[in-house]
Design an enzyme around this catalytic site. Structure first.
Site, PDB file in Angstrom:
ATOM      1  N   ARG A 249       0.854  -1.186   0.000  1.00 51.63           N
ATOM      2  CA  ARG A 249       0.000   0.000   0.000  1.00 51.63           C
ATOM      3  C   ARG A 249       0.893   1.240   0.000  1.00 51.63           C
ATOM      4  NH1 ARG A 249      -2.283  -3.733   3.479  1.00 51.63           N
ATOM      5  NH2 ARG A 249      -4.412  -4.401   2.927  1.00 51.63           N
ATOM      6  N   LYS A 276      -2.131  -1.983   7.490  1.00 47.66           N
ATOM      7  CA  LYS A 276      -3.496  -1.457   7.565  1.00 47.66           C
ATOM      8  C   LYS A 276      -4.299  -2.113   8.684  1.00 47.66           C
ATOM      9  CE  LYS A 276      -7.751  -0.952   4.854  1.00 47.66           C
ATOM     10  NZ  LYS A 276      -8.398  -1.187   3.539  1.00 47.66           N
ATOM     11  N   HIS A 346      -2.977   2.439  -5.325  1.00 51.77           N
ATOM     12  CA  HIS A 346      -3.671   1.182  -5.054  1.00 51.77           C
ATOM     13  C   HIS A 346      -3.848   0.362  -6.325  1.00 51.77           C
ATOM     14  CE1 HIS A 346      -6.649  -1.618  -3.419  1.00 51.77           C
ATOM     15  NE2 HIS A 346      -6.291  -1.190  -2.228  1.00 51.77           N
ATOM     16  N   ARG A 349      -1.685  -2.711  -6.922  1.00 48.90           N
ATOM     17  CA  ARG A 349      -2.091  -3.941  -6.249  1.00 48.90           C
ATOM     18  C   ARG A 349      -3.124  -4.700  -7.090  1.00 48.90           C
ATOM     19  NH1 ARG A 349      -1.176  -4.262  -0.824  1.00 48.90           N
ATOM     20  NH2 ARG A 349      -3.292  -4.915  -0.250  1.00 48.90           N
ATOM     21  N   HIS A 373      -3.833  -9.181   2.529  1.00 52.12           N
ATOM     22  CA  HIS A 373      -5.263  -9.125   2.790  1.00 52.12           C
ATOM     23  C   HIS A 373      -5.583  -9.999   3.989  1.00 52.12           C
ATOM     24  CE1 HIS A 373      -6.424  -7.883  -1.575  1.00 52.12           C
ATOM     25  NE2 HIS A 373      -6.058  -6.867  -0.838  1.00 52.12           N
ATOM     26  N   TYR A 383      -1.897 -20.849   8.814  1.00 51.57           N
ATOM     27  CA  TYR A 383      -1.416 -21.867   7.885  1.00 51.57           C
ATOM     28  C   TYR A 383      -0.820 -21.212   6.639  1.00 51.57           C
ATOM     29  CZ  TYR A 383      -1.451 -25.783   4.609  1.00 51.57           C
ATOM     30  OH  TYR A 383      -1.084 -26.719   3.678  1.00 51.57           O
TER      31      TYR A 383
END
Length: 410
Positions: A249, A276, A346, A349, A373, A383
Site C-alpha cells: 500500500r 493497515k 492502489h 495492487r 489481505h 497456515y
C-alpha cells in the site's frame, strides 16, 4: 384599594416634553414611561420579586418601542410572574444562553468532535477528515452558531463541492457534518442536524474501484517510466517501480524507515503496527508482513540507499527529511506521466493481483497473502503464513522477471 390608573394614549406619549426633573407617566400594571431631563422617553415596568422586594425591568426607548410594544412586553412579564418566574432573572438566563449559543460555532464543535475521535482513528483518517472540513465547510458555515445552521446553508456548502465534480467527497463531508451535529446534540447544544436527512439532495456517488491499468497497458506504462518525459526525481521513479514490483500500500511503502530493511540478507519485514489491519483499534492483526524481495527490487533498494541512506526514511520528504514523502507524491507523479484517473497507488495492487493469476498462473491464495489481505479464518491465516512464504518468494521473482521481459520486448 389599588390606585386606578388611566391608560396612556399614543398622543400623550408622543407629546410628553422634558422638564427640570425626570418624571413618569403611568399606564397601569406597573408599566410607565420615564421622561428624562434631556427629552429621552424610556419604558419601565415596576414589579415585586418572589421575595417581595421591588424591582424594575427596562423595555427600551420610545419611539423604537411603541406603546403597543411596551404593553406586549408587560403582558409577557406578568405571565412569567404568575408562573413563579422572575422576569429579570429569566432575561439574564436567556442572554447567557444566547451568548453561549453564539460561541458554540460549527467549527468549534467540529474541532472538539475531531479531538475526541483521535484515539480511535488512524492518523491518515484524522488528517483527511479535518482537512476536508477546513477546505470545504469551515469557510462556508464554520463561524455560524451550530443551532442556527439551516438546511439551505448546508446544501449550499455541499453543492460547492459537487460543482467541482467531487461527488464522493460531498457525500463523505455530509456524513462527517451529520456526526458533528449529533455530537453537539449529545452535549446538550440543540440543533436541527440539517445534514442527517439529505438523502435525495446530493447527486449519487458512483461506487467504483481504484483506477488501475490492465496487463495489456503495462508495456506503455513501462515505456513511459523508461523515457521519463515527466522528469521525475530518482527517488520518486524508484518508488513507482517498487510499487509495481512489491505492491505494498502507498502509505506502507513511503513511510518505511531504513531499519526495516536488511540489504545484506535481502529481507524486508514490515512490523504489524504499520500495516493497515494492524492499525485497527478493535482486534488489530499483530502479524508482521514479509515483503519477499525479488532480485530487481533489492537492486532498486540498494540504489536508493545511496541516495537516501542518510535519512531515517527510505523515501524522505524533499522539504523536511525528518518526515516521509507525501502521500500525494505518487499520484502527482502518475499525473505528470499522463496517467491521471487511469492509475493510482492502489492500482498497482489490482494490476498485480489480476496479472499474476491470469498470466503467471499463481493461485489466488498466494497472491492474496502477498497483498496482506486479511483472512477471515485465523487458523487458515496462520497456515497461509507458514506454507506460502517460499511460494511467494518464487512468485515475486517470477513477477519481476515478467516485467523485465516486457521492458526488453519494447
Amino acid at each position: 384599594m389599588p390606585k386606578i390608573v388611566t391608560p396612556l394614549t399614543d398622543t400623550q406619549v408622543k407629546n410628553a416634553k422634558s422638564k427640570e426633573k425626570p418624571y413618569k407617566l403611568f399606564d397601569g400594571g406597573g408599566l410607565y414611561l420615564e421622561v428624562t431631563t434631556s427629552g429621552g422617553k424610556l419604558w419601565r415596568m415596576k414589579y415585586r420579586k418572589l421575595d417581595g422586594k421591588e424591582n424594575r425591568l427596562a423595555f427600551g426607548a420610545y419611539p423604537e418601542v411603541t406603546l403597543s410594544d411596551a404593553r406586549t412586553k408587560r403582558a409577557e412579564a406578568r405571565k412569567l410572574i404568575s408562573d413563579g418566574i422572575d422576569p429579570s432573572q429569566d432575561r439574564k438566563d436567556k442572554n447567557l444562553s444566547n451568548r453561549q449559543a453564539a460561541a458554540n460555532t460549527f467549527e468549534k464543535l467540529a474541532r472538539e468532535w475531531h479531538t475526541n475521535k483521535l484515539g480511535s482513528w488512524r492518523e491518515s483518517t484524522a488528517r483527511d477528515t479535518l482537512r476536508r472540513l477546513e477546505l470545504d465547510i469551515f469557510p462556508e458555515i464554520g463561524s455560524f452558531p451550530i443551532g442556527s445552521i439551516t438546511h439551505q446553508q448546508m446544501i449550499a456548502a455541499l453543492r460547492k463541492i459537487e460543482a467541482r465534480g467531487a461527488h464522493e467527497v460531498a457525500h463523505r463531508v455530509k456524513a462527517t457534518c451529520a456526526r458533528v451535529f449529533t455530537y453537539a446534540n449529545q452535549q446538550g447544544i440543540e440543533n436541527r442536524n440539517p445534514a442527517a436527512d439529505m438523502r435525495d439532495v446530493l447527486k449519487p456517488s458512483k461506487a467504483g474501484h481504484f483506477a488501475a491499468i490492465t496487463a495489456d497497458e503495462l508495456p506503455a506504462f513501462l515505456a513511459a517510466m523508461e523515457t521519463n518525459d515527466a522528469r521525475l526525481f530518482k527517488p520518486t521513479r524508484i518508488a513507482i517501480r517498487l510499487m509495481l514490483l512489491i505492491f505494498l500500500r502507498t502509505s506502507e511503502l513511503i513511510e518505511t524507515p531504513w531499519d526495516e530493511i536488511d540489504l545484506e540478507k535481502g529481507e524486508w519485514v514490515v512490523p504489524w503496527h504499520r500495516m493497515k489491519r494492524g492499525k485497527l483499534t478493535i482486534n488489530p492483526d499483530t502479524s508482521d508482513h514479509h515483503v519477499c524481495l525479488s532480485r530487481q527490487a533489492l537492486e532498486l533498494l540498494r540504489e536508493l540507499h545511496s541516495l537516501t541512506g542518510g535519512s531515517g526514511f527510505v523515501f524522505p520528504n524533499q522539504r523536511d527529511a525528518r518526515k516521509p514523502m507525501s502521500n500525494g507524491a505518487i499520484l502527482m507523479a502518475l499525473k505528470r506521466m499522463g496517467y491521471q484517473n487511469k492509475m493510482t497507488g492502489h492500482g498497482f495492487r489490482a494490476l498485480a493481483m489480476s496479472t499474476i493469476k491470469e498470466r503467471l498462473g499463481y493461485r489466488h491464495e498466494v497472491v492474496d497473502r502477498q497483498l496482506a489481505h486479511a483472512q477471515k479464518d485465523k487458523v487458515v491465516s496462520a497456515y497461509d503464513r507458514a506454507q506460502f512464504l517460499m511460494e511467494r518468494k518464487t512468485m515475486m521473482q517470477d513477477w519481476a522477471d515478467y516485467i523485465d521481459e516486457i521492458r526488453r520486448s519494447e
